[in-house]
Design an enzyme around this catalytic site. Structure first.
Site: not given
Length: 133
Positions: A79, A86, A88, A117, A124
């Protein structure tokens, strides 16, 4: 309210998709869009897509299915830095899981992730994925 959806990479959106930027420090977590598109050009099993919210391109993803067992991957999703934080990415991921599972007729989807990460790993795992080394 967001209206997240996907479109194939084509002449009309490719230039914008190639300009997607990550936040500083995220560059080592995922390949660039240019690298992803080059890989998709050499291996037609990959399906690269632009991620939209309404008419704005907010990200990029790439998925595919390989081998006799139809091992199916959402291998890349990013993203743009302007749209992070946000929710998204989570919306896009949920919709992408639905698209990929229906397109390939599978219930198991694999992801690839850089171990450092932590934000992506947390996302996930919150969606039911299990992390294995």
């Amino acid at each position: 309210m967001s209206n997240v959806y996907f479109r194939d990479i084509e002449e009309a959106n490719e230039c914008i998709v190639r300009k997607i930027k990550l936040k500083p420090g995220q560059e080592n977590f995922i390949e660039t869009v240019d690298e992803c598109l080059k890989e998709a050009d050499t291996s037609h099993e990959w399906h690269p897509v632009a991620i939209y919210d309404d008419e704005e391109i907010i990200g990029f993803a790439m998925y595919g299915s390989f081998g006799p067992n139809k091992d199916t991957w959402i291998d890349r999703i990013m993203i743009d830095e302007k749209y992070q934080g946000k929710g998204l990415g989570k919306i896009a991921m949920k919709k992408l899981i639905d698209i990929v599972s229906k397109e390939y007729g599978v219930s198991v989807i694999y992801l690839s992730i850089i171990e450092e990460n932590r934000i992506a790993q947390s996302l996930y795992e919150s969606m039911g994925f299990e992390f294995h080394i």
